[in-house]
Scaffold this motif. Structure first.
Motif, PDB file in Angstrom:
ATOM      1  N   ASP A 139      50.876 -86.313  36.921  1.00 46.40           N
ATOM      2  CA  ASP A 139      50.309 -84.714  37.483  1.00 46.40           C
ATOM      3  C   ASP A 139      49.521 -84.265  36.168  1.00 46.40           C
ATOM      4  N   PHE A 140      49.570 -84.743  35.297  1.00 41.63           N
ATOM      5  CA  PHE A 140      48.701 -84.102  34.010  1.00 41.63           C
ATOM      6  C   PHE A 140      48.422 -84.868  32.897  1.00 41.63           C
ATOM      7  N   SER A 141      47.504 -84.632  32.067  1.00 37.65           N
ATOM      8  CA  SER A 141      46.990 -85.486  31.038  1.00 37.65           C
ATOM      9  C   SER A 141      48.145 -85.536  29.828  1.00 37.65           C
ATOM     10  N   ASP A 142      47.955 -86.163  28.815  1.00 36.03           N
ATOM     11  CA  ASP A 142      48.702 -86.268  27.686  1.00 36.03           C
ATOM     12  C   ASP A 142      48.169 -84.834  26.907  1.00 36.03           C
ATOM     13  N   THR A 143      47.375 -84.248  26.886  1.00 35.85           N
ATOM     14  CA  THR A 143      46.965 -83.088  26.236  1.00 35.85           C
ATOM     15  C   THR A 143      47.960 -81.952  26.453  1.00 35.85           C
ATOM     16  N   LEU A 144      48.553 -82.246  27.320  1.00 39.62           N
ATOM     17  CA  LEU A 144      49.529 -80.855  27.845  1.00 39.62           C
ATOM     18  C   LEU A 144      50.824 -81.162  27.446  1.00 39.62           C
ATOM     19  N   ASP A 145      51.336 -82.584  27.223  1.00 42.61           N
ATOM     20  CA  ASP A 145      52.604 -82.794  26.690  1.00 42.61           C
ATOM     21  C   ASP A 145      53.374 -81.949  25.715  1.00 42.61           C
ATOM     22  N   ASP A 146      52.796 -81.384  24.778  1.00 40.09           N
ATOM     23  CA  ASP A 146      53.372 -80.468  23.876  1.00 40.09           C
ATOM     24  C   ASP A 146      53.683 -79.291  24.426  1.00 40.09           C
ATOM     25  N   ILE A 147      52.656 -78.887  25.225  1.00 40.61           N
ATOM     26  CA  ILE A 147      52.863 -77.523  25.971  1.00 40.61           C
ATOM     27  C   ILE A 147      54.058 -77.461  26.963  1.00 40.61           C
ATOM     28  N   ILE A 148      54.092 -78.468  27.536  1.00 43.51           N
ATOM     29  CA  ILE A 148      54.924 -78.797  28.562  1.00 43.51           C
ATOM     30  C   ILE A 148      56.699 -79.062  27.882  1.00 43.51           C
ATOM     31  N   LEU A 149      56.553 -79.577  26.924  1.00 36.91           N
ATOM     32  CA  LEU A 149      57.722 -79.798  25.940  1.00 36.91           C
ATOM     33  C   LEU A 149      58.385 -78.432  25.540  1.00 36.91           C
ATOM     34  N   GLN A 150      57.367 -77.565  25.058  1.00 41.40           N
ATOM     35  CA  GLN A 150      57.874 -76.233  24.529  1.00 41.40           C
ATOM     36  C   GLN A 150      58.417 -75.423  25.752  1.00 41.40           C
ATOM     37  N   ALA A 151      57.772 -75.631  27.034  1.00 46.79           N
ATOM     38  CA  ALA A 151      58.145 -74.943  28.217  1.00 46.79           C
ATOM     39  C   ALA A 151      59.562 -75.269  28.624  1.00 46.79           C
ATOM     40  N   VAL A 152      59.685 -76.594  28.726  1.00 44.16           N
ATOM     41  CA  VAL A 152      61.115 -77.252  29.081  1.00 44.16           C
ATOM     42  C   VAL A 152      62.248 -76.802  28.204  1.00 44.16           C
ATOM     43  N   LYS A 153      61.871 -76.770  26.627  1.00 43.62           N
ATOM     44  CA  LYS A 153      62.746 -76.113  25.762  1.00 43.62           C
ATOM     45  C   LYS A 153      63.211 -74.622  26.027  1.00 43.62           C
ATOM     46  N   LYS A 154      62.115 -74.004  26.420  1.00 43.92           N
ATOM     47  CA  LYS A 154      62.540 -72.329  26.423  1.00 43.92           C
ATOM     48  C   LYS A 154      63.201 -72.148  27.955  1.00 43.92           C
ATOM     49  N   ASN A 155      62.453 -72.716  29.002  1.00 45.19           N
ATOM     50  CA  ASN A 155      62.914 -72.424  30.250  1.00 45.19           C
ATOM     51  C   ASN A 155      64.263 -73.040  30.922  1.00 45.19           C
ATOM     52  N   ILE A 156      64.546 -74.022  30.192  1.00 46.58           N
ATOM     53  CA  ILE A 156      65.742 -75.015  30.661  1.00 46.58           C
ATOM     54  C   ILE A 156      66.788 -75.269  29.424  1.00 46.58           C
ATOM     55  N   ILE A 157      66.487 -75.886  28.490  1.00 41.95           N
ATOM     56  CA  ILE A 157      67.212 -76.073  27.444  1.00 41.95           C
ATOM     57  C   ILE A 157      67.916 -75.161  26.601  1.00 41.95           C
ATOM     58  N   GLU A 158      67.105 -74.048  26.281  1.00 47.20           N
ATOM     59  CA  GLU A 158      67.912 -72.782  25.795  1.00 47.20           C
ATOM     60  C   GLU A 158      68.821 -72.276  26.609  1.00 47.20           C
ATOM     61  N   LYS A 159      68.515 -72.076  27.936  1.00 47.34           N
ATOM     62  CA  LYS A 159      69.334 -71.598  28.875  1.00 47.34           C
ATOM     63  C   LYS A 159      70.672 -72.451  28.888  1.00 47.34           C
ATOM     64  N   SER A 160      70.707 -73.598  28.740  1.00 48.36           N
ATOM     65  CA  SER A 160      71.919 -74.493  28.997  1.00 48.36           C
ATOM     66  C   SER A 160      72.608 -74.632  27.583  1.00 48.36           C
ATOM     67  N   ASP A 161      72.483 -73.798  26.608  1.00 49.34           N
ATOM     68  CA  ASP A 161      73.177 -73.934  25.322  1.00 49.34           C
ATOM     69  C   ASP A 161      74.443 -73.744  25.557  1.00 49.34           C
ATOM     70  N   ALA A 162      74.952 -72.970  26.369  1.00 51.65           N
ATOM     71  CA  ALA A 162      76.371 -72.397  26.441  1.00 51.65           C
ATOM     72  C   ALA A 162      77.235 -73.774  26.874  1.00 51.65           C
ATOM     73  N   PHE A 163      76.768 -74.702  27.541  1.00 50.19           N
ATOM     74  CA  PHE A 163      77.490 -75.982  27.881  1.00 50.19           C
ATOM     75  C   PHE A 163      76.908 -77.211  27.437  1.00 50.19           C
ATOM     76  N   ASP A 164      75.845 -77.023  26.932  1.00 51.88           N
ATOM     77  CA  ASP A 164      75.337 -78.075  26.086  1.00 51.88           C
ATOM     78  C   ASP A 164      75.333 -79.607  26.885  1.00 51.88           C
ATOM     79  N   PRO A 165      74.668 -79.565  28.034  1.00 51.71           N
ATOM     80  CA  PRO A 165      74.826 -80.858  28.685  1.00 51.71           C
ATOM     81  C   PRO A 165      74.041 -82.091  28.219  1.00 51.71           C
ATOM     82  N   ASN A 166      74.447 -83.231  28.655  1.00 54.91           N
ATOM     83  CA  ASN A 166      73.509 -84.543  28.337  1.00 54.91           C
ATOM     84  C   ASN A 166      72.442 -84.554  29.164  1.00 54.91           C
ATOM     85  N   VAL A 167      71.101 -84.894  28.872  1.00 55.67           N
ATOM     86  CA  VAL A 167      70.152 -84.705  29.258  1.00 55.67           C
ATOM     87  C   VAL A 167      69.350 -85.829  29.677  1.00 55.67           C
TER      88      VAL A 167
END
Length: 351
Positions: A139-167
């Motif tokens: 759905d998107f070009s490779d120019t957005l990869d880094d932006i999407i990575l940062q969004a995933v880290k902020k909106n999902i990964i950081e919120k899951s720190d309390a139970f630290d799941p395997n992803v």
């Protein structure tokens, strides 16, 4: 380590295909299940779509694991709606999760890189040991990869720190043509997610049988999807594989009008390096009877895996002997998907 994660829909054909797999194959794969879709007509009583979700999946999967993707439930509705609440005040994510938890199913909940906050919060509230995130790279070009990575880290990964799941990070390129360099860049980028395992999902299987001629059994595409994966695996250690089996698109809506007698009986048959299609004459032109001849051609070919290889191969053999009539469009899907998963799983076990 499990290497194969086939995409399956919760349809009769694809669930029967899974249910008739050999036990050893079931234990060697983790399917990515796409949710049943809620119709516009049932939006006000959407929960009725999932009345038997837990018990149905429990009967098919028992103790075997699967990834559950909720997103497709909203596909027909135009948007992912937080206001869809059941009689107990639960949103769709929570409602379906409760159904599966009641049956003690071994499922891995799946988010998307752009899931809204309420959706993310509902999945993370389950506090599962494993979590899947589907990145729709098609759905998107490779120019957005880094932006999407940062969004995933902020909106999902950081919120899951309390139970630290395997992803489980599913890099989904679907059937959009792409290059090895494009995929390799995405793998390198999203591997930066902590505790992650990368799954490459793509397919080269045709969407339909329109390129195959009537009364033929021919190659319609090379399995460049699997070849590309094997090339990338040499560079990216630990990479896992996902495909769309031989069912690229979901089944048509039940209410869709299809001129049955002006259709063909056809089956997708996977070989080690190609996708093939066997196709009858039109049903109105004795297509059901002539499909026996197509199945005989498959059985007599060098690519046939043998009647004991899979449930799908057994059905093809029985049809070739006129012991089985295949008269609808669902059964060939079931047999083709079943054979494909058995073959692909076998290929990974051999390596």
């Amino acid at each position: 380590m499990i290497m194969y994660f086939p995409v399956l829909r919760i349809s009769t054909a694809e669930m029967n295909a899974y249910g008739s797999l050999n036990d050893g194959t079931k234990e060697s794969i983790i399917p990515i299940l796409e949710s049943k879709r809620v119709s516009v007509a049932k939006k006000d009583t959407w929960w009725s779509t999932f009345n038997t979700l837990g018990s149905y999946l429990g009967g098919k999967f028992k103790d075997n694991s699967f990834i559950y993707d909720y997103k497709q439930a909203f596909d027909k509705l135009g948007k992912i709606d937080s206001e869809m609440i059941d009689k107990d005040g639960n949103n769709l994510i929570t409602h379906c999760s409760i159904k599966m938890d009641q049956e003690n199913l071994s499922y891995i909940p799946c988010l998307h890189f752009d899931s809204p906050n309420w959706y993310v919060d509902s999945v993370l509230a389950l506090r599962k040991e494993n979590l899947a995130i589907r990145i729709r790279c098609h759905d998107f070009s490779d120019t957005l990869d880094d932006i999407i990575l940062q969004a995933v880290k902020k909106n999902i990964i950081e919120k899951s720190d309390a139970f630290d799941p395997n992803v489980f990070v599913i890099l989904d390129f679907f059937n959009v043509p792409t290059s090895m360099d494009r995929i390799s860049k995405a793998i390198s980028t999203f591997s930066q997610i902590n505790n992650s395992r990368i799954i490459l999902s793509l397919t080269c299987c045709p969407e339909d049988a329109s390129t195959a001629g009537p009364m033929t059994f021919d190659v319609v595409a090379s399995r460049n999807d699997l070849k590309l994966f094997k090339d990338l695996q040499k560079v990216h250690e630990g990479l896992s594989y996902s495909d769309y089996t031989v069912r690229v698109n979901p089944e048509p809506d039940r209410e869709a009008r299809i001129d049955y007698y002006n259709t063909y009986i056809k089956i997708f048959y996977t070989t080690e390096d190609s996708y093939m299609i066997g196709k009858s004459s039109l049903i109105k032109d004795s297509g059901i009877e002539k499909f026996h001849d197509i199945c005989k051609e498959i059985v007599d070919s060098d690519v046939y895996s043998g009647k004991h290889f899979s449930a799908g191969d057994k059905a093809i053999f029985e049809c070739s002997q006129s012991l089985l009539d295949i008269a609808d469009h669902s059964k060939p899907i079931e047999y083709g998907v079943n054979h494909h998963i058995e073959l692909t799983s076998f290929q990974f076990r051999q390596n």
